[in-house]
Design an enzyme around this catalytic site. Structure first.
Site, PDB file in Angstrom:
ATOM      1  N   TYR A 120       0.857  -1.192   0.000  1.00  0.00           N
ATOM      2  CA  TYR A 120       0.000   0.000   0.000  1.00  0.00           C
ATOM      3  C   TYR A 120       0.890   1.238   0.000  1.00  0.00           C
ATOM      4  O   TYR A 120       2.006   1.216   0.521  1.00  0.00           O
ATOM      5  CB  TYR A 120      -0.918   0.003   1.223  1.00  0.00           C
ATOM      6  CG  TYR A 120      -2.025  -1.033   1.187  1.00  0.00           C
ATOM      7  CD1 TYR A 120      -3.334  -0.685   0.854  1.00  0.00           C
ATOM      8  CD2 TYR A 120      -1.766  -2.368   1.474  1.00  0.00           C
ATOM      9  CE1 TYR A 120      -4.351  -1.628   0.838  1.00  0.00           C
ATOM     10  CE2 TYR A 120      -2.783  -3.329   1.456  1.00  0.00           C
ATOM     11  CZ  TYR A 120      -4.066  -2.947   1.134  1.00  0.00           C
ATOM     12  OH  TYR A 120      -5.089  -3.893   1.106  1.00  0.00           O
ATOM     13  N   GLU A 121       0.402   2.324  -0.584  1.00  0.00           N
ATOM     14  CA  GLU A 121       1.242   3.518  -0.745  1.00  0.00           C
ATOM     15  C   GLU A 121       1.588   4.175   0.589  1.00  0.00           C
ATOM     16  O   GLU A 121       2.426   5.066   0.651  1.00  0.00           O
ATOM     17  CB  GLU A 121       0.575   4.516  -1.680  1.00  0.00           C
ATOM     18  CG  GLU A 121      -0.691   5.138  -1.135  1.00  0.00           C
ATOM     19  CD  GLU A 121      -1.491   5.824  -2.237  1.00  0.00           C
ATOM     20  OE1 GLU A 121      -1.319   5.488  -3.407  1.00  0.00           O
ATOM     21  OE2 GLU A 121      -2.298   6.692  -1.889  1.00  0.00           O
ATOM     22  N   SER A 122       0.959   3.714   1.663  1.00  0.00           N
ATOM     23  CA  SER A 122       1.330   4.216   2.993  1.00  0.00           C
ATOM     24  C   SER A 122       2.693   3.682   3.430  1.00  0.00           C
ATOM     25  O   SER A 122       3.177   4.043   4.502  1.00  0.00           O
ATOM     26  CB  SER A 122       0.264   3.819   4.009  1.00  0.00           C
ATOM     27  OG  SER A 122      -0.027   2.433   3.909  1.00  0.00           O
ATOM     28  N   GLY A 123       3.305   2.824   2.607  1.00  0.00           N
ATOM     29  CA  GLY A 123       4.650   2.339   2.915  1.00  0.00           C
ATOM     30  C   GLY A 123       4.682   0.947   3.512  1.00  0.00           C
ATOM     31  O   GLY A 123       5.730   0.468   3.938  1.00  0.00           O
TER      32      GLY A 123
END
Lengths: 276, 261, 276, 261
Positions: B49-52
């Site tokens: 996920y782009e939240s890392g």
């Protein structure tokens, strides 16, 4: 050395009308209480910077604190639109809002450039999209070694960055963990910085995945337990997903929004430790 | 077992994912499909996920891409600049899973503005998020989107994320490293790019579906593949797992169209 | 998914004559055992990349495995010169060694560019120095927004990166902590990667300050306890400072060096787990 | 208490550091001086080593910039790219502490090659390390170096790290953000740049030292400041702490000249 002060003192000392303000926290650790303090202190003409404006900026924008928003995704995550943001953009209520939008990768690299003391950063991005033509701070750049064309994005240098963290020690060293987002870059890119924390401890107990900001890299620390609500602080609170869902109805019309702000933000006296 | 069109769409999307693939996941339908795959035929699917959060294994569907469960169950959590620069940008990720507000015949995605012009749009969408770079860098992109003449248009009003732009050689010309949108999965069927023209054509249809209806719900003169696939209905297992996952979410409205999150 | 194999198998499979090889580890976690395996397998014509060539490359260069060295600081830390490195540069023994030297910041950013899939990175560096004029992969670049001139450095893209870590799990996920250096960038910049580890565990227990490399980003893992000696692995071993001091005498003349290599490297059969 | 010239030099360097300063430290004499300061008048001195250790508090002198003690006692340990890009490059660090192989009248540093030419030097030094960017970015630079006509030259054979290049406006012209070498501390005294010309002039002399000898050990016509400072000898406390620190190190030869480590 970061000084530990009240949230009200920190906002008064660091955020002035017309400033460029970056309040970061990628879904996790969003400094909502600090946003409420901006509203209580009636800041005006702010340029707000944030990858995901989210409910925090929907409130600050709806309260009329901002003249411009620099962002990359403006929605209520998993719920829908940001009605106050849209009302400001589409109808200029309560004041007109200028927007400058980017991609997440572009914004992350603009912060990275600011934190690195560079005027720009490079990435593979924007090529072929309509974003570049409607957005400032994006330009083609040619690799001096391969001749390949890439994209340059201009550094973001906020006047002040505001973040929320789990812990600070009494010297003002800050530690946060979980999803750490782009907060380190935002703080290091900014001239001044405020960190609200869940807890002030004698000694920071090292945590897996933690980011530690040394005290000398932070301007002010304020103790604000629960200061991320409805966002969360891993190991201190959980995300109030129901509030995000409820916000859709609260913020849908102006009257309902103003009533909520009156009751939950303005009615509070500026708190050192309390949460709106 | 009866099922909804959305369930058929999510199941079809999940089936595309193979075990051990790395998958960059947006919130909403993509997240449902990716987690469904992980709980059925692709247990070692690597969700990013782009939240890392890399290699996250949520046992409940996250409402946001930053829910705590994603960090707590991840192999590794990295900063947002790192997830984009070190992990997405170099083309390490097999599949990028995107939604859209509008999609056009060349697979270009609009999640910014619909109608009017950029300054005064009819509808203001959330914007780009991580979508432009996901669309550019992932080895292939899968778009999941309910089909209507309003969302499936001849040309998007605003190109937020590039599909094939205007034809076969555009991606190479722009230096986009990934193969672009290889599948568009809707509530009516599956569209794939024609190898020669890169125009999206109908390649798969769900049980009981009609090509005529699909064409009527498409804003361009949709071509139909010579070997149109009849897609199997959801299995009982697929539906059971999917419904259990969806039941873990708080009550909510549909995810904002185009959310690359 | 990283496969867990013997060190000998990992070197055989991943390192070929003429390859560009980056063995990283900034004083901490230097993959010495892997360097010895390169010598045992008699690799030739390697282009060695490493910020601090250090004793590990003094050995590999002295054994004649390398034709070129790309580096930023070539000394025996706190002790003195690297005699084998200097003999190769100054006298071409045992084979001539071409050098390409940079600053630490330049090398770190060249790895960063490689890890980011970019052909170059930008920094404030090299300006006014004689390095730029004697070194490849450095060029001026102008900021498209401010007109300021900065420095571009070309990406490093090794054929293979070799690092040492404290732990891997049975799936090949890797974890290392302490001084983490530039190893993540080296591995992500490289086409293939080898990680030697102190220990293979069932489950990686998250550590403060740890870097975790997911299995799918690594090619091969090899169990080599003590594989960093005379460097160290925090919480597993301490730096053998006396060896670094002793190396000065061992490496000062060719005969003494060759005798040491015979006894401590070549005499060993290629070990899966043993240390030279 | 009797003391050596090296001890006088280290003590003098330590005295320059004020409490709460941030200090980017190279290995060898700079590390000895910085830790001496931390154990005497500057207990809150923030030591930063290029290995990524920020706010480290070693109770023994490290032999290398990567000794475990530096990580174990640090406020924060970051990657090598981060220490240079986020912490050094933007000019956050007050003082950079460097050694040198050669130093010239304009404070330029050579740690690369001496004699002959670059391809065939008489002496091959370790090279740049972190020195060029430390010299460029720190708010001010302190050079610690034993003085001899061989090391204090009119023009360095190779500019590894820029001092004032050739005069007052060179740093601005090159876009170097720091103030450059504001102090050169030797085993004979202290040199500082002339405010007008940026040429290094003698501004401080140790007890019992002679200006004539210092001039004879300088490879250019060294000018002497009008108000030459008589530097106080090491105090008993300074010497006691320094010797305790040095005693913690393994037996070794002098650190390689010019090591910015």
């Amino acid at each position: 050395m970061a000084e530990i002060v009240s949230l009200a003192e920190a906002i008064t000392a660091n955020v002035h009308d017309g400033d460029i303000v970056a309040m970061e926290g990628f879904t996790h650790l969003i400094p909502h209480a600090a946003g409420h303090e901006l509203i209580r202190q009636r800041r005006r003409d702010l340029t707000l910077v944030r990858m995901t404006p989210d409910v925090i900026y929907d409130q600050v924008i709806g309260a009329g604190c901002a003249r411009k928003l620099i962002f990359s995704w403006a929605g209520n995550p998993g719920v829908g639109s940001l009605h106050r943001f849209r009302d400001a953009v589409e109808n200029g209520w309560p004041v007109p809002l200028e927007i400058e939008e980017h991609s997440h990768a572009g914004m992350a690299n603009r912060y990275l450039a600011g934190a690195s003391g560079l005027p720009f950063a490079i990435l593979r991005g924007y090529r072929g999209t309509d974003l570049a033509t409607h957005t400032a701070g994006v330009a083609d750049i040619v690799c001096p070694f391969t001749g390949e064309t890439l994209t340059a994005v201009a550094a973001i240098r906020p006047d002040v960055a505001v973040i929320h963290a789990q812990q600070a020690d009494r010297l003002g060293n800050v530690q946060y963990w979980g999803i750490t987002g782009v907060q380190k870059e935002a703080v290091l890119a900014a001239t001044r910085s405020i960190v609200t924390v869940e807890e002030v401890v004698d000694v920071l107990d090292p945590r897996p995945g933690a980011v530690v900001l040394p005290s000398w890299a932070v301007t002010h620390v304020a103790l604000v337990p629960g200061g991320a609500h409805p966002s969360y602080a891993l190991d201190y609170s959980v995300r109030d997903n129901d509030f995000y869902v409820a916000w859709d109805a609260i913020s849908r019309d102006r009257a309902g929004f103003l009533a909520w702000i009156d009751e939950h933000v303005l009615a509070e006296d500026s708190p050192a430790g309390s949460v709106s | 077992m009866t099922y909804t069109a959305d369930e058929m769409m999510t199941v079809t999307a999940a089936r595309v994912l193979r075990d051990r693939m790395t998958c960059f996941v947006g919130i909403g339908l993509p997240s449902e499909a990716a987690n469904l795959a992980r709980y059925t035929h692709a247990p070692n699917l690597v969700l990013i996920y782009e939240s890392g959060t890399i290699g996250t294994k949520p046992d409940a569907l996250p409402l946001s891409i930053g829910d705590g469960i994603l960090a707590q169950t991840a192999d590794s959590v990295v900063s947002v600049p790192e997830i984009f620069n070190y992990w997405l940008q170099p083309g390490r990720i097999d599949v990028g899973f995107l939604g859209a507000g509008q999609l056009d015949r060349f697979g270009n995605i609009n999640t910014t503005v619909i109608g009017g012009d950029y300054e005064n749009p009819k509808v203001r969408l959330p914007g780009a998020g991580g979508a432009p770079e996901i669309a550019a860098a992932c080895r292939e992109v899968i778009v999941v989107l309910r089909q209507s003449p309003r969302t499936f248009v001849d040309r998007v009003d605003f190109i937020t994320s590039v599909g094939f732009l205007d034809g076969p050689d555009a991606r190479a010309r722009l230096g986009l490293t990934g193969a672009g949108p290889q599948r568009v999965i809707t509530d009516l069927g599956v569209l794939r790019p024609d190898p020669a023209t890169c125009e999206l054509v109908l390649t798969g249809i769900y049980p009981g579906g009609s090509v005529a209806e699909i064409k009527s719900r498409t804003g361009w003169d949709l071509q139909v593949s010579a070997d149109l696939e009849q897609i199997q209905p959801p299995t009982e297992d697929e539906l059971t797992v999917l419904r259990r996952l969806v039941a873990t979410m708080p009550a909510r409205k549909p995810a904002p169209t185009g959310a690359a999150r």
